[in-house]
Write an enzyme that holds these catalytic residues in place. Sequence first.
Site, PDB file in Angstrom:
ATOM      1  N   CYS A 158      29.661 -18.809 -18.027  1.00 43.27           N
ATOM      2  CA  CYS A 158      28.562 -18.687 -18.980  1.00 43.27           C
ATOM      3  C   CYS A 158      27.393 -19.599 -18.624  1.00 43.27           C
ATOM      4  O   CYS A 158      26.292 -19.432 -19.129  1.00 43.27           O
ATOM      5  CB  CYS A 158      29.064 -19.022 -20.382  1.00 43.27           C
ATOM      6  SG  CYS A 158      30.486 -18.031 -20.858  1.00 43.27           S
ATOM      7  N   ASN A 187      29.401 -12.547 -26.970  1.00 46.18           N
ATOM      8  CA  ASN A 187      29.251 -13.442 -25.815  1.00 46.18           C
ATOM      9  C   ASN A 187      29.155 -12.598 -24.537  1.00 46.18           C
ATOM     10  O   ASN A 187      30.129 -11.982 -24.134  1.00 46.18           O
ATOM     11  CB  ASN A 187      30.466 -14.383 -25.779  1.00 46.18           C
ATOM     12  CG  ASN A 187      30.412 -15.375 -24.624  1.00 46.18           C
ATOM     13  OD1 ASN A 187      29.552 -15.285 -23.758  1.00 46.18           O
ATOM     14  ND2 ASN A 187      31.352 -16.316 -24.625  1.00 46.18           N
ATOM     15  N   HIS A 209      23.516 -21.185 -24.891  1.00 46.76           N
ATOM     16  CA  HIS A 209      24.452 -20.103 -24.595  1.00 46.76           C
ATOM     17  C   HIS A 209      24.998 -19.564 -25.911  1.00 46.76           C
ATOM     18  O   HIS A 209      25.287 -20.326 -26.830  1.00 46.76           O
ATOM     19  CB  HIS A 209      25.583 -20.643 -23.705  1.00 46.76           C
ATOM     20  CG  HIS A 209      26.733 -19.684 -23.585  1.00 46.76           C
ATOM     21  ND1 HIS A 209      26.558 -18.372 -23.237  1.00 46.76           N
ATOM     22  CD2 HIS A 209      28.067 -19.847 -23.792  1.00 46.76           C
ATOM     23  CE1 HIS A 209      27.736 -17.759 -23.226  1.00 46.76           C
ATOM     24  NE2 HIS A 209      28.660 -18.636 -23.561  1.00 46.76           N
TER      25      HIS A 209
HETATM   26  O1  UT7 Z   1      31.501 -18.851 -23.494  1.00 47.99           O
HETATM   27  C1  UT7 Z   1      32.274 -19.989 -23.316  1.00 47.99           C
HETATM   28  C2  UT7 Z   1      33.659 -19.679 -23.511  1.00 47.99           C
HETATM   29  N1  UT7 Z   1      34.123 -19.314 -24.806  1.00 47.99           N
HETATM   30  C3  UT7 Z   1      33.893 -19.977 -25.950  1.00 47.99           C
HETATM   31  O2  UT7 Z   1      33.039 -20.803 -26.062  1.00 47.99           O
HETATM   32  C4  UT7 Z   1      34.799 -19.675 -27.103  1.00 47.99           C
HETATM   33  C5  UT7 Z   1      35.290 -20.949 -27.710  1.00 47.99           C
HETATM   34  N2  UT7 Z   1      36.207 -20.778 -28.793  1.00 47.99           N
HETATM   35  C6  UT7 Z   1      35.905 -20.184 -29.979  1.00 47.99           C
HETATM   36  O3  UT7 Z   1      34.811 -19.697 -30.161  1.00 47.99           O
HETATM   37  C7  UT7 Z   1      36.935 -20.195 -31.061  1.00 47.99           C
HETATM   38  O4  UT7 Z   1      37.965 -21.093 -30.727  1.00 47.99           O
HETATM   39  C8  UT7 Z   1      37.553 -18.800 -31.352  1.00 47.99           C
HETATM   40  C9  UT7 Z   1      36.496 -17.908 -32.002  1.00 47.99           C
HETATM   41  C10 UT7 Z   1      38.029 -18.178 -30.053  1.00 47.99           C
HETATM   42  C11 UT7 Z   1      38.705 -18.912 -32.315  1.00 47.99           C
HETATM   43  O5  UT7 Z   1      38.296 -19.546 -33.510  1.00 47.99           O
HETATM   44  P1  UT7 Z   1      39.162 -20.742 -34.106  1.00 47.99           P
HETATM   45  O6  UT7 Z   1      38.522 -21.121 -35.372  1.00 47.99           O
HETATM   46  O7  UT7 Z   1      39.262 -21.791 -33.031  1.00 47.99           O
HETATM   47  O8  UT7 Z   1      40.533 -20.027 -34.401  1.00 47.99           O
HETATM   48  P2  UT7 Z   1      41.971 -20.355 -33.823  1.00 47.99           P
HETATM   49  O9  UT7 Z   1      42.073 -19.946 -32.407  1.00 47.99           O
HETATM   50  O10 UT7 Z   1      42.311 -21.761 -34.189  1.00 47.99           O
HETATM   51  O11 UT7 Z   1      42.864 -19.384 -34.681  1.00 47.99           O
HETATM   52  C12 UT7 Z   1      42.948 -19.488 -36.122  1.00 47.99           C
HETATM   53  C13 UT7 Z   1      43.786 -18.352 -36.659  1.00 47.99           C
HETATM   54  C14 UT7 Z   1      45.092 -18.159 -35.901  1.00 47.99           C
HETATM   55  O12 UT7 Z   1      46.096 -17.807 -36.826  1.00 47.99           O
HETATM   56  P3  UT7 Z   1      47.120 -18.925 -37.368  1.00 47.99           P
HETATM   57  O13 UT7 Z   1      47.808 -19.453 -36.148  1.00 47.99           O
HETATM   58  O14 UT7 Z   1      46.281 -19.949 -38.057  1.00 47.99           O
HETATM   59  O15 UT7 Z   1      47.989 -18.118 -38.283  1.00 47.99           O
HETATM   60  C15 UT7 Z   1      44.825 -16.964 -35.008  1.00 47.99           C
HETATM   61  O16 UT7 Z   1      45.993 -16.239 -34.705  1.00 47.99           O
HETATM   62  O17 UT7 Z   1      43.056 -17.116 -36.522  1.00 47.99           O
HETATM   63  C16 UT7 Z   1      43.898 -16.155 -35.878  1.00 47.99           C
HETATM   64  N3  UT7 Z   1      43.051 -15.237 -35.127  1.00 47.99           N
HETATM   65  C17 UT7 Z   1      42.504 -14.139 -35.672  1.00 47.99           C
HETATM   66  N4  UT7 Z   1      42.601 -13.603 -36.911  1.00 47.99           N
HETATM   67  C18 UT7 Z   1      41.893 -12.481 -37.157  1.00 47.99           C
HETATM   68  C19 UT7 Z   1      42.646 -15.351 -33.834  1.00 47.99           C
HETATM   69  N5  UT7 Z   1      41.841 -14.316 -33.543  1.00 47.99           N
HETATM   70  C20 UT7 Z   1      41.739 -13.551 -34.650  1.00 47.99           C
HETATM   71  C21 UT7 Z   1      41.052 -12.366 -34.979  1.00 47.99           C
HETATM   72  N6  UT7 Z   1      41.164 -11.870 -36.218  1.00 47.99           N
HETATM   73  N7  UT7 Z   1      40.264 -11.726 -34.084  1.00 47.99           N
END
Ligand code: UT7
Length: 332
Positions: free
Chosen positions: A119, A289, A259
């Site tokens: 990115c 993204n 970004h």
């Molecule tokens: O471009 C550079 C590279 N990428 C990035 O910069 C992305 C960086 N990361 C992020 O933007 C965030 O970490 C995410 C958007 C990927 C995830 O958000 P988060 O607030 O960090 O969520 P998490 O991974 O901690 O997951 C929280 C919960 C989990 O469930 P439990 O374990 O709490 O029951 C996941 O299984 O959300 C769940 N989850 C979803 N639920 C509904 C993960 N993806 C989804 C989804 N829909 N699409």
Amino acid sequence: MPPEKIQKSLKILGTGTSLPERVMTNADLEALVDTTDTWIRDRTGIEERRIAPDDASTSTYAAGALRAAAENAGVALDSLDAIIVATSTPDTVFPSTACWTQRALKLPGAAAFDVSAGCTGWLYALEIAANLLIGGTAKRIGVVGAEVMSRVLDWEDRSTCVLFGDGAGAAIIESGDGSQGLLASNWGADGTLAPILYQPAGGTQMPASEESVADKKHVVHMEGRTVFRHAVACMVRSTQEAMAAAGVEPDDIKLLIPHQANARIISATGERVGIPAERTYVCVQRYGNISAATIPIALHDALGEGRIERGDLLAFTAFGTGLTWAASVLRY
Ligand code: UT7
């Protein structure tokens, strides 16, 4: 105040974008994986993204964005001395997507190569292009960010497939007269953290095999929460260092163009560097993204919306796989 020092003189002559027509909304994703529009909006800010058709590849959009940027700049494409394409989703392992872009444009002649910095790729490419101009290697360069992320997603993995989109952005830049260009820029990487965001298969570490396909190794693997933490820390540090090296304060920046991965990453970064939301450009809601393409697309859209005028001071900041990061302060 001492006169402003433009460290790397360059002029952005024009910008352009190329995006697939197909819009995939969060509601469309609700039908594919166990997710909700509310979760995606709340956690990422994304409302929709563009998805490429089967007969398009990364060079399709790189060529489209470059053509649009040249038209916007009022210059002929054959006046470019070099084409640099920043991408993590190349048309082929070799040759470069920049060469495929030349083929799509029927434009042989200029130097053409890719930059692989995830990115952060477009800011890396801009830095390289600025130095090519200063060194006299080139006088006019097309700097493109292009991706077809949808090809490297596991459409059954809700933690990644909701985040990305396809498309390209480009800028035509040429040597400046000293009144515009980069006041300061920095870049860096931490390859020791490579495995927190990568595509495991398809390269020499893990060539394609029946097993690699069955194990879904040809798609994005990401430790989302860890990446999030590093993204904010790296973009904040990098932006602060660029502003300090440029001798400017947050209030001097007309628009921060970060970004576009996640609206929460963007707001946390803006808050910590002291640039409020009104002066931070956000378009992640429209496109998701698009990795290396997000900054040139955001720049083009911000220009189109009249958010930037000639002479404005802009700050760019990015973070991505590698890990890589970069930031720059630019007098437009
Ligand atoms: O471009 C550079 C590279 N990428 C990035 O910069 C992305 C960086 N990361 C992020 O933007 C965030 O970490 C995410 C958007 C990927 C995830 O958000 P988060 O607030 O960090 O969520 P998490 O991974 O901690 O997951 C929280 C919960 C989990 O469930 P439990 O374990 O709490 O029951 C996941 O299984 O959300 C769940 N989850 C979803 N639920 C509904 C993960 N993806 C989804 C989804 N829909 N699409």
